[in-house]
Enzyme design. Structure first.
Site, PDB file in Angstrom:
ATOM      1  N   LEU A  19       0.827  -1.204   0.000  1.00 44.75           N
ATOM      2  CA  LEU A  19       0.000   0.000   0.000  1.00 44.75           C
ATOM      3  C   LEU A  19       0.863   1.257   0.000  1.00 44.75           C
ATOM      4  O   LEU A  19       1.920   1.303   0.630  1.00 44.75           O
ATOM      5  CB  LEU A  19      -0.896   0.013   1.241  1.00 44.75           C
ATOM      6  CG  LEU A  19      -1.878  -1.143   1.396  1.00 44.75           C
ATOM      7  CD1 LEU A  19      -2.558  -1.063   2.764  1.00 44.75           C
ATOM      8  CD2 LEU A  19      -2.922  -1.111   0.280  1.00 44.75           C
ATOM      9  N   ASP A  62       2.584  -6.147   2.549  1.00 42.93           N
ATOM     10  CA  ASP A  62       3.165  -5.244   3.551  1.00 42.93           C
ATOM     11  C   ASP A  62       3.679  -5.969   4.791  1.00 42.93           C
ATOM     12  O   ASP A  62       4.061  -5.327   5.769  1.00 42.93           O
ATOM     13  CB  ASP A  62       2.122  -4.210   3.977  1.00 42.93           C
ATOM     14  CG  ASP A  62       1.796  -3.224   2.874  1.00 42.93           C
ATOM     15  OD1 ASP A  62       2.692  -2.439   2.503  1.00 42.93           O
ATOM     16  OD2 ASP A  62       0.662  -3.235   2.375  1.00 42.93           O
ATOM     17  N   GLU A  67       6.441  -3.977  12.498  1.00 40.25           N
ATOM     18  CA  GLU A  67       6.147  -3.079  13.614  1.00 40.25           C
ATOM     19  C   GLU A  67       4.652  -2.784  13.742  1.00 40.25           C
ATOM     20  O   GLU A  67       4.149  -2.577  14.854  1.00 40.25           O
ATOM     21  CB  GLU A  67       6.905  -1.752  13.430  1.00 40.25           C
ATOM     22  CG  GLU A  67       6.613  -0.740  14.522  1.00 40.25           C
ATOM     23  CD  GLU A  67       7.257   0.604  14.281  1.00 40.25           C
ATOM     24  OE1 GLU A  67       7.900   1.105  15.215  1.00 40.25           O
ATOM     25  OE2 GLU A  67       7.120   1.162  13.176  1.00 40.25           O
ATOM     26  N   ASP A  68       3.945  -2.779  12.620  1.00 43.23           N
ATOM     27  CA  ASP A  68       2.538  -2.384  12.661  1.00 43.23           C
ATOM     28  C   ASP A  68       1.629  -3.426  13.290  1.00 43.23           C
ATOM     29  O   ASP A  68       0.471  -3.136  13.586  1.00 43.23           O
ATOM     30  CB  ASP A  68       2.044  -2.070  11.239  1.00 43.23           C
ATOM     31  CG  ASP A  68       2.675  -0.815  10.683  1.00 43.23           C
ATOM     32  OD1 ASP A  68       2.892   0.129  11.461  1.00 43.23           O
ATOM     33  OD2 ASP A  68       2.962  -0.779   9.471  1.00 43.23           O
ATOM     34  N   ARG A  87      -4.251  -5.737   5.672  1.00 38.87           N
ATOM     35  CA  ARG A  87      -3.095  -6.057   6.505  1.00 38.87           C
ATOM     36  C   ARG A  87      -3.473  -6.892   7.731  1.00 38.87           C
ATOM     37  O   ARG A  87      -2.578  -7.331   8.457  1.00 38.87           O
ATOM     38  CB  ARG A  87      -2.392  -4.764   6.943  1.00 38.87           C
ATOM     39  CG  ARG A  87      -1.834  -3.945   5.772  1.00 38.87           C
ATOM     40  CD  ARG A  87      -0.793  -2.968   6.233  1.00 38.87           C
ATOM     41  NE  ARG A  87       0.333  -3.651   6.853  1.00 38.87           N
ATOM     42  CZ  ARG A  87       1.329  -3.025   7.470  1.00 38.87           C
ATOM     43  NH1 ARG A  87       1.339  -1.711   7.544  1.00 38.87           N
ATOM     44  NH2 ARG A  87       2.312  -3.713   8.008  1.00 38.87           N
ATOM     45  N   ARG A 133      -4.796   5.457  10.146  1.00 35.92           N
ATOM     46  CA  ARG A 133      -4.780   4.010  10.406  1.00 35.92           C
ATOM     47  C   ARG A 133      -5.170   3.649  11.846  1.00 35.92           C
ATOM     48  O   ARG A 133      -5.428   2.497  12.125  1.00 35.92           O
ATOM     49  CB  ARG A 133      -3.386   3.451  10.099  1.00 35.92           C
ATOM     50  CG  ARG A 133      -2.972   3.560   8.621  1.00 35.92           C
ATOM     51  CD  ARG A 133      -3.672   2.521   7.772  1.00 35.92           C
ATOM     52  NE  ARG A 133      -3.232   2.560   6.390  1.00 35.92           N
ATOM     53  CZ  ARG A 133      -2.165   1.900   5.920  1.00 35.92           C
ATOM     54  NH1 ARG A 133      -1.438   1.158   6.737  1.00 35.92           N
ATOM     55  NH2 ARG A 133      -1.832   1.977   4.652  1.00 35.92           N
ATOM     56  N   HIS A 163       1.997   7.219   9.464  1.00 37.42           N
ATOM     57  CA  HIS A 163       1.962   6.882  10.891  1.00 37.42           C
ATOM     58  C   HIS A 163       2.678   7.972  11.685  1.00 37.42           C
ATOM     59  O   HIS A 163       3.490   8.723  11.133  1.00 37.42           O
ATOM     60  CB  HIS A 163       2.692   5.559  11.160  1.00 37.42           C
ATOM     61  CG  HIS A 163       2.027   4.351  10.610  1.00 37.42           C
ATOM     62  ND1 HIS A 163       2.686   3.463   9.764  1.00 37.42           N
ATOM     63  CD2 HIS A 163       0.777   3.861  10.780  1.00 37.42           C
ATOM     64  CE1 HIS A 163       1.854   2.482   9.445  1.00 37.42           C
ATOM     65  NE2 HIS A 163       0.701   2.696  10.040  1.00 37.42           N
ATOM     66  N   CYS A 248       9.982   0.493  11.018  1.00 38.65           N
ATOM     67  CA  CYS A 248       8.901  -0.387  10.550  1.00 38.65           C
ATOM     68  C   CYS A 248       9.322  -1.849  10.451  1.00 38.65           C
ATOM     69  O   CYS A 248       8.480  -2.750  10.518  1.00 38.65           O
ATOM     70  CB  CYS A 248       8.428   0.023   9.151  1.00 38.65           C
ATOM     71  SG  CYS A 248       7.946   1.716   8.935  1.00 38.65           S
TER      72      CYS A 248
END
Length: 258
Positions: A19, A62, A67-68, A87, A133, A163, A248
């Site tokens: 993305l 992704d 980290e997300d 995701r 997000r 972010h 990330c």
């Protein structure tokens, strides 16, 4: 002694389909990205971090941006619920890996959304980006999970970048660093230092004053060296095309129980 483990996940062969939100799409070289990821992981290891590779997520373009998928506070893992629906399958393997490592696992539930890239921890203060997000319900659930553990949660508006940690991170002394045009309210931070390049806003604290950062920010590296830090630069140019940065690509686990 603090633990020094870093959770990582190798890039998907479909990385180029990742993305993009605030940048124009550019071609991504998957082979070059894999080589850059391997060099990033090697840099962590060279500076005393044991890397823990979670299961690949080859169907998730992704997934390398691990980290997300989780926010850590002490040994408590809050498994995220990404704001980008595509995701959400990324979290399952991460949850399993962290449970094996002995973390206490919690989850963000609908209607909450939260991505780890929106969370910047400085001591017991937890800044959380409220924007594209991560929504208000996600912030509320983060607060409910971590405030009983002693965290102070501070929401920060985010609209110019993907972010919060696309705009700011922090030096070892707690000074928040960011590229001025992308930081909406620097006054929210007790100490703020503007950096001369956008990629210079992102550092991973390796310990001993060493800062892992992107090779694309040489002027910022000079600034940090002048401040007495030791920049460790890595080329992550393929990930930068997808709004990725050095933070990330790993989750640092500093407070695992022995």
């Amino acid at each position: 002694m603090p633990s020094r483990k870093a959770l990582v996940r190798r890039p998907s062969p479909r990385l180029a389909e990742g993305l993009v939100t605030h940048v124009e799409r550019r071609p991504v070289d998957a082979a070059a990205a894999l080589a850059q990821w391997e060099a990033y992981v090697a840099a962590l290891r060279e500076h005393g971090w044991e890397t823990v590779e979670t299961a690949p997520a080859d169907d998730c373009p992704d997934g390398v941006f691990v980290e997300d998928t989780v926010v850590m506070f002490r040994n408590v893992a809050l498994i995220s619920r990404p704001g980008a629906e595509s995701r959400r399958p990324e979290t399952t393997a991460v949850e399993e890996t962290l449970a094996r490592l002995g973390c206490s696992v919690n989850w963000v539930w609908p209607p909450g959304t939260l991505e780890g890239g929106d969370v910047l921890k400085i001591g017991d203060t937890v800044y959380v980006g409220r924007g594209g997000r991560t929504n208000a319900a996600g912030v509320q659930q983060l607060r409910a999970a971590f405030e009983p553990l002693g965290a102070r949660v501070v929401p920060v508006p985010v609209s110019k970048v993907l972010h919060l940690k696309s705009a700011v991170t922090a030096l070892p002394d707690g000074t928040v660093i960011g590229y001025g045009p992308l930081v909406e309210q620097p006054s929210l931070f007790p100490r703020f230092l503007p950096v001369p390049e956008e990629p210079g806003a992102h550092v991973v604290l390796l310990g001993g004053g060493k800062l892992l950062m992107a090779a694309s920010a040489p002027k910022t590296a000079e600034l940090f060296a002048d401040l007495g830090y030791d920049p460790v630069q890595v080329d992550i140019s393929e990930f930068e095309k997808l709004e990725g940065c050095v933070t990330c690509l790993s989750v640092r686990l500093r407070d695992l129980q022995a």
